[in-house]
Write a protein that holds these residues in place. Structure first.
Motif, short mmCIF file in Angstrom:
data_model
loop_
_atom_site.label_atom_id
_atom_site.label_comp_id
_atom_site.label_asym_id
_atom_site.label_seq_id
_atom_site.Cartn_x
_atom_site.Cartn_y
_atom_site.Cartn_z
N HIS A 1 0.81 -1.22 0.00
CA HIS A 1 0.00 0.00 0.00
C HIS A 1 0.85 1.28 0.00
O HIS A 1 0.62 2.16 -0.82
CB HIS A 1 -0.98 -0.02 1.18
CG HIS A 1 -1.96 -1.14 1.11
ND1 HIS A 1 -2.87 -1.28 0.08
CD2 HIS A 1 -2.16 -2.22 1.94
CE1 HIS A 1 -3.60 -2.38 0.28
NE2 HIS A 1 -3.18 -2.96 1.40
N PRO A 2 1.86 1.42 0.90
CA PRO A 2 2.70 2.62 0.84
C PRO A 2 3.46 2.77 -0.47
O PRO A 2 3.59 3.88 -1.00
CB PRO A 2 3.66 2.43 2.03
CG PRO A 2 2.98 1.49 2.94
CD PRO A 2 2.21 0.57 2.06
N VAL A 3 3.97 1.64 -1.00
CA VAL A 3 4.75 1.71 -2.24
C VAL A 3 3.86 2.11 -3.42
O VAL A 3 4.24 2.97 -4.23
CB VAL A 3 5.44 0.35 -2.53
CG1 VAL A 3 6.08 0.36 -3.91
CG2 VAL A 3 6.49 0.07 -1.47
N VAL A 4 2.69 1.52 -3.51
CA VAL A 4 1.79 1.86 -4.61
C VAL A 4 1.34 3.31 -4.50
O VAL A 4 1.27 4.04 -5.50
CB VAL A 4 0.56 0.91 -4.61
CG1 VAL A 4 -0.49 1.40 -5.60
CG2 VAL A 4 1.00 -0.50 -4.96
N ALA A 5 1.06 3.77 -3.29
CA ALA A 5 0.66 5.16 -3.10
C ALA A 5 1.79 6.11 -3.48
O ALA A 5 1.57 7.15 -4.12
CB ALA A 5 0.24 5.39 -1.65
N TYR A 6 3.02 5.75 -3.09
CA TYR A 6 4.18 6.60 -3.43
C TYR A 6 4.38 6.64 -4.93
O TYR A 6 4.61 7.71 -5.50
CB TYR A 6 5.43 6.05 -2.75
CG TYR A 6 6.61 6.98 -2.81
CD1 TYR A 6 6.80 7.93 -1.82
CD2 TYR A 6 7.52 6.94 -3.86
CE1 TYR A 6 7.87 8.81 -1.87
CE2 TYR A 6 8.58 7.80 -3.92
CZ TYR A 6 8.76 8.74 -2.92
OH TYR A 6 9.81 9.61 -2.98
N ALA A 7 4.31 5.48 -5.58
CA ALA A 7 4.49 5.44 -7.04
C ALA A 7 3.40 6.24 -7.75
O ALA A 7 3.67 6.92 -8.75
CB ALA A 7 4.47 3.99 -7.51
N HIS A 8 2.19 6.17 -7.22
CA HIS A 8 1.08 6.91 -7.85
C HIS A 8 1.30 8.41 -7.78
O HIS A 8 0.96 9.15 -8.72
CB HIS A 8 -0.24 6.53 -7.17
CG HIS A 8 -1.43 7.21 -7.76
ND1 HIS A 8 -1.94 6.87 -9.01
CD2 HIS A 8 -2.22 8.24 -7.30
CE1 HIS A 8 -2.98 7.65 -9.28
NE2 HIS A 8 -3.17 8.48 -8.26
N SER A 9 1.88 8.88 -6.68
CA SER A 9 2.10 10.32 -6.52
C SER A 9 3.44 10.79 -7.05
O SER A 9 3.72 11.99 -7.04
CB SER A 9 1.98 10.70 -5.03
OG SER A 9 2.95 10.00 -4.26
N HIS A 10 4.27 9.86 -7.50
CA HIS A 10 5.60 10.23 -8.02
C HIS A 10 5.86 9.48 -9.33
O HIS A 10 6.87 8.81 -9.49
CB HIS A 10 6.70 9.89 -7.02
CG HIS A 10 6.64 10.67 -5.75
ND1 HIS A 10 5.82 10.32 -4.69
CD2 HIS A 10 7.29 11.79 -5.35
CE1 HIS A 10 5.98 11.18 -3.70
NE2 HIS A 10 6.88 12.09 -4.08
N LYS A 11 4.95 9.60 -10.28
CA LYS A 11 5.08 8.86 -11.54
C LYS A 11 6.34 9.26 -12.30
O LYS A 11 7.05 8.41 -12.86
CB LYS A 11 3.85 9.09 -12.41
CG LYS A 11 2.54 8.58 -11.82
CD LYS A 11 1.39 8.78 -12.80
CE LYS A 11 0.06 8.34 -12.20
NZ LYS A 11 -0.38 9.23 -11.11
N THR A 12 6.64 10.55 -12.34
CA THR A 12 7.83 11.01 -13.07
C THR A 12 9.10 10.46 -12.43
O THR A 12 10.07 10.13 -13.12
CB THR A 12 7.87 12.54 -13.10
OG1 THR A 12 6.62 13.04 -13.56
CG2 THR A 12 8.97 13.03 -14.02
N PHE A 13 9.10 10.36 -11.11
CA PHE A 13 10.25 9.80 -10.40
C PHE A 13 10.51 8.37 -10.85
O PHE A 13 11.67 7.97 -11.07
CB PHE A 13 10.00 9.84 -8.90
CG PHE A 13 10.79 8.84 -8.11
CD1 PHE A 13 12.15 9.00 -7.92
CD2 PHE A 13 10.17 7.72 -7.56
CE1 PHE A 13 12.89 8.06 -7.21
CE2 PHE A 13 10.89 6.78 -6.84
CZ PHE A 13 12.25 6.96 -6.67
#
Length: 308
Positions: free
Chosen positions: A248-260
């Motif tokens: 859940h934290p990883v997916v949320a982080y990836a969703h909010s940092h797509k360019t990263f």
């Protein structure tokens, strides 16, 4: 000029062109500059006390004092192998690449045009293009490929790329540089490596080496590409394990940092591509049906010159 030296020189010219395009895009193309800052924010947001400690330890490997010993070890390997031209070449590559980066940082004094948000504040990095740490790490990785014995080069290329990418990711987490600084540092190192390889191949054409001192080694495609592919798969597997551990934290982080995600992948792919490309260009490979009586490849009793 031998054909392979001409191709290496063309690679160096291409490196210079890509270096200019990278700088121009990061500093004069708005969408690229904003993406650059967005990727940096993605790295900086990974900061925690433990992550910062680990990132600092890895990034510091390319500080002047430890780097001096690492670079000296690479040159020493070439000397021990009695490859004088390679020793001179790798010493020149490491010195020239790092001096070039420092000169470019002095000449291109403008700060990055797009700031990044960290801890709720908009911040701008001082002029730091290209990255000295990225240049140092990649030039060391590429020179390690040149001094390694042919059978070991695929593994050395994979390990060298992992080292250069790990150092770069570490100082990006610490927000020392923008990602475009990393790309610039990688390209400076690759360009000078191509110049060094050109010089070695021209010297070999003018003053041929003793064939009896060149090992009769030709790598199969599987031997050459196996370790780099394994490194790529390993990196993907590691990311997968992190996702499984904290989905859940990883997916949320990836969703909010797509360019990263895209930027980090691009840096990793470029690092592995540069090291693997150099390994393939400097190590003879065995094609289908290219087998001698001893099964080692090539004509029985014939010695094949290693690329460098």
């Amino acid at each position: 000029m031998p054909r392979r030296a001409t191709l290496a020189l063309l690679g160096a010219v291409t490196g210079v062109a890509l270096l200019f395009l990278t700088w121009y895009a990061a500093f004069h193309v708005g969408v690229v500059g904003r993406a650059d800052a967005s990727v940096l924010m993605g790295f900086a947001d990974l900061q925690t006390p433990y992550v910062n400690w680990l990132a600092q330890a890895i990034a510091n490997l390319c500080d002047p004092q430890p780097y001096f010993f690492l670079a000296g070890a690479v040159v020493l390997v070439a000397v021990i192998r009695r490859r004088g031209r390679i020793a001179v070449a790798v010493g020149g590559i490491i010195l020239a690449a790092n001096v070039t980066t420092e000169m470019l940082k002095s000449l291109l004094t403008a700060p990055h045009p797009v700031g990044y948000t960290f801890a709720g504040q908009l911040q701008f990095k001082a002029a730091a293009w290209p990255s000295g740490h990225a240049t140092a790490a990649m030039s060391l990785a590429l020179c390690a490929v040149l001094v390694a014995r042919a059978p070991s080069r695929p593994v050395v290329a994979s390990a060298g790329a992992a080292f250069a990418v790990a150092v770069s990711f570490s100082f990006l987490i610490l927000a020392w540089h923008y990602p475009s600084d990393v790309l610039g540092g990688f390209l400076v190192a690759a360009t000078w490596t191509m110049i060094g390889v050109t010089a070695v191949w021209m010297a070999d054409a003018r003053w041929p080496r003793d064939a009896s001192r060149s090992p009769s080694v030709r790598l199969t495609p599987r031997q050459a590409l196996g370790p780099p592919l394994a490194a790529a798969v390993g990196a993907v597997a590691l990311v997968g394990l992190v996702v499984l551990a904290r989905p859940h934290p990883v997916v949320a982080y990836a969703h909010s940092h797509k360019t990263f995600i895209v930027g980090a992948a691009a840096i990793g792919v470029l690092g592995l591509a540069l090291a693997t490309g150099l390994m393939l260009a400097t190590t003879p490979r065995r094609g289908p049906g290219d087998r001698g009586a001893d099964g080692a490849g090539g004509e029985p009793g014939k010695r094949y010159e290693v690329g460098v």
